[in-house]
Design a protein around this motif. Structure first.
Motif, PDB file in Angstrom:
ATOM      1  N   LEU A  76       0.851  -1.176   0.000  1.00 54.31           N
ATOM      2  CA  LEU A  76       0.000   0.000   0.000  1.00 54.31           C
ATOM      3  C   LEU A  76       0.893   1.234   0.000  1.00 54.31           C
ATOM      4  N   LYS A  77       0.328   2.366  -0.379  1.00 52.63           N
ATOM      5  CA  LYS A  77       1.107   3.609  -0.382  1.00 52.63           C
ATOM      6  C   LYS A  77       1.629   3.955   1.005  1.00 52.63           C
ATOM      7  N   SER A  78       0.979   3.439   2.040  1.00 55.30           N
ATOM      8  CA  SER A  78       1.429   3.665   3.420  1.00 55.30           C
ATOM      9  C   SER A  78       2.666   2.839   3.761  1.00 55.30           C
ATOM     10  N   GLY A  79       2.996   1.873   2.906  1.00 56.53           N
ATOM     11  CA  GLY A  79       4.119   0.981   3.168  1.00 56.53           C
ATOM     12  C   GLY A  79       3.695  -0.367   3.720  1.00 56.53           C
ATOM     13  N   ALA A  80       2.432  -0.529   4.047  1.00 59.14           N
ATOM     14  CA  ALA A  80       1.931  -1.794   4.578  1.00 59.14           C
ATOM     15  C   ALA A  80       1.801  -2.828   3.461  1.00 59.14           C
ATOM     16  N   LEU A  81       2.066  -4.075   3.794  1.00 59.86           N
ATOM     17  CA  LEU A  81       1.880  -5.184   2.865  1.00 59.86           C
ATOM     18  C   LEU A  81       0.442  -5.673   2.987  1.00 59.86           C
ATOM     19  N   ALA A  82      -0.226  -5.883   1.862  1.00 53.52           N
ATOM     20  CA  ALA A  82      -1.627  -6.319   1.892  1.00 53.52           C
ATOM     21  C   ALA A  82      -1.838  -7.509   0.966  1.00 53.52           C
ATOM     22  N   THR A  83      -2.657  -8.438   1.408  1.00 56.75           N
ATOM     23  CA  THR A  83      -3.078  -9.577   0.603  1.00 56.75           C
ATOM     24  C   THR A  83      -4.589  -9.693   0.738  1.00 56.75           C
ATOM     25  N   VAL A  84      -5.286  -9.790  -0.387  1.00 59.15           N
ATOM     26  CA  VAL A  84      -6.735  -9.936  -0.391  1.00 59.15           C
ATOM     27  C   VAL A  84      -7.075 -11.179  -1.203  1.00 59.15           C
ATOM     28  N   ILE A  85      -7.885 -12.063  -0.642  1.00 56.25           N
ATOM     29  CA  ILE A  85      -8.251 -13.303  -1.320  1.00 56.25           C
ATOM     30  C   ILE A  85      -9.766 -13.411  -1.367  1.00 56.25           C
ATOM     31  N   TRP A  86     -10.292 -13.707  -2.549  1.00 56.45           N
ATOM     32  CA  TRP A  86     -11.711 -13.984  -2.721  1.00 56.45           C
ATOM     33  C   TRP A  86     -11.832 -15.400  -3.249  1.00 56.45           C
ATOM     34  N   ARG A  87     -12.797 -16.127  -2.736  1.00 58.35           N
ATOM     35  CA  ARG A  87     -13.034 -17.473  -3.243  1.00 58.35           C
ATOM     36  C   ARG A  87     -14.515 -17.789  -3.175  1.00 58.35           C
ATOM     37  N   THR A  88     -14.968 -18.526  -4.138  1.00 56.29           N
ATOM     38  CA  THR A  88     -16.364 -18.952  -4.171  1.00 56.29           C
ATOM     39  C   THR A  88     -16.391 -20.454  -4.359  1.00 56.29           C
ATOM     40  N   GLY A  89     -17.565 -21.050  -4.197  1.00 59.34           N
ATOM     41  CA  GLY A  89     -17.718 -22.475  -4.417  1.00 59.34           C
ATOM     42  C   GLY A  89     -17.557 -23.320  -3.177  1.00 59.34           C
ATOM     43  N   TYR A  90     -17.316 -22.689  -2.035  1.00 61.92           N
ATOM     44  CA  TYR A  90     -17.186 -23.430  -0.785  1.00 61.92           C
ATOM     45  C   TYR A  90     -18.497 -23.341  -0.024  1.00 61.92           C
ATOM     46  N   PRO A  91     -19.179 -24.465   0.170  1.00 61.45           N
ATOM     47  CA  PRO A  91     -20.476 -24.409   0.870  1.00 61.45           C
ATOM     48  C   PRO A  91     -20.351 -23.966   2.324  1.00 61.45           C
ATOM     49  N   THR A  92     -19.177 -24.096   2.926  1.00 58.37           N
ATOM     50  CA  THR A  92     -19.025 -23.714   4.329  1.00 58.37           C
ATOM     51  C   THR A  92     -18.536 -22.282   4.504  1.00 58.37           C
ATOM     52  N   THR A  93     -18.245 -21.596   3.416  1.00 58.49           N
ATOM     53  CA  THR A  93     -17.774 -20.218   3.529  1.00 58.49           C
ATOM     54  C   THR A  93     -18.946 -19.316   3.872  1.00 58.49           C
ATOM     55  N   GLN A  94     -18.867 -18.669   5.015  1.00 60.36           N
ATOM     56  CA  GLN A  94     -19.927 -17.783   5.464  1.00 60.36           C
ATOM     57  C   GLN A  94     -19.339 -16.411   5.741  1.00 60.36           C
ATOM     58  N   GLY A  95     -19.843 -15.401   5.107  1.00 62.49           N
ATOM     59  CA  GLY A  95     -19.452 -14.035   5.428  1.00 62.49           C
ATOM     60  C   GLY A  95     -18.035 -13.675   5.036  1.00 62.49           C
ATOM     61  N   ARG A  96     -17.463 -12.743   5.803  1.00 63.04           N
ATOM     62  CA  ARG A  96     -16.143 -12.204   5.495  1.00 63.04           C
ATOM     63  C   ARG A  96     -15.259 -12.261   6.728  1.00 63.04           C
ATOM     64  N   ARG A  97     -13.972 -12.168   6.493  1.00 60.45           N
ATOM     65  CA  ARG A  97     -13.026 -12.106   7.604  1.00 60.45           C
ATOM     66  C   ARG A  97     -11.975 -11.063   7.274  1.00 60.45           C
ATOM     67  N   PHE A  98     -11.689 -10.216   8.234  1.00 59.49           N
ATOM     68  CA  PHE A  98     -10.683  -9.177   8.072  1.00 59.49           C
ATOM     69  C   PHE A  98      -9.608  -9.395   9.124  1.00 59.49           C
TER      70      PHE A  98
END
Length: 113
Positions: A76-98
């Motif tokens: 990020l421009k702040s210097g922080a390292l960021a990783t974002v992952i999106w996945r679909t197709g998992y019946p047990t995936t509920q909501g989001r996690r940060f």
């Protein structure tokens, strides 16, 4: 709108494409823009099961032509390292996690639908 339209990479209306863009906007609004970025997308599930309005399978399947797994990472421009992952197709995936880690504190927040 035909179901095949929402499963076509040419229409840019696939679940991961829409979700990625909608979720990336608040991410960068809160944490800032990327200075460098790299991305990877792939299709792990080769068929998509059509479901009815109640989420129950209709027995119809369509060939999957859009990615169901996407990952972006960079600085990020702040210097922080960021990783974002999106996945679909998992019946047990509920909501989001940060998850966030800083020099002094960390954040682990899950939101279940």
């Amino acid at each position: 709108m035909p179901r095949s339209y929402t499963q076509s990479i040419k229409s840019a209306t696939a679940t991961t494409i829409i979700a990625d863009h909608h979720q990336l906007d608040p991410f960068t609004f809160i944490l800032g823009d990327f200075a460098t970025v790299s991305a990877t997308a792939t299709t792990l599930y080769l068929t998509a099961t059509v479901v009815d309005a109640d989420g129950k399978p209709t027995g119809e399947t369509l060939p999957a032509t859009t990615p169901d797994q996407c990952s972006i990472h960079g600085l990020l421009k702040s210097g922080a390292l960021a990783t974002v992952i999106w996945r679909t197709g998992y019946p047990t995936t509920q909501g989001r996690r940060f998850l966030g880690d800083g020099r002094r504190n960390g954040i682990d927040q899950a939101k279940v639908r």
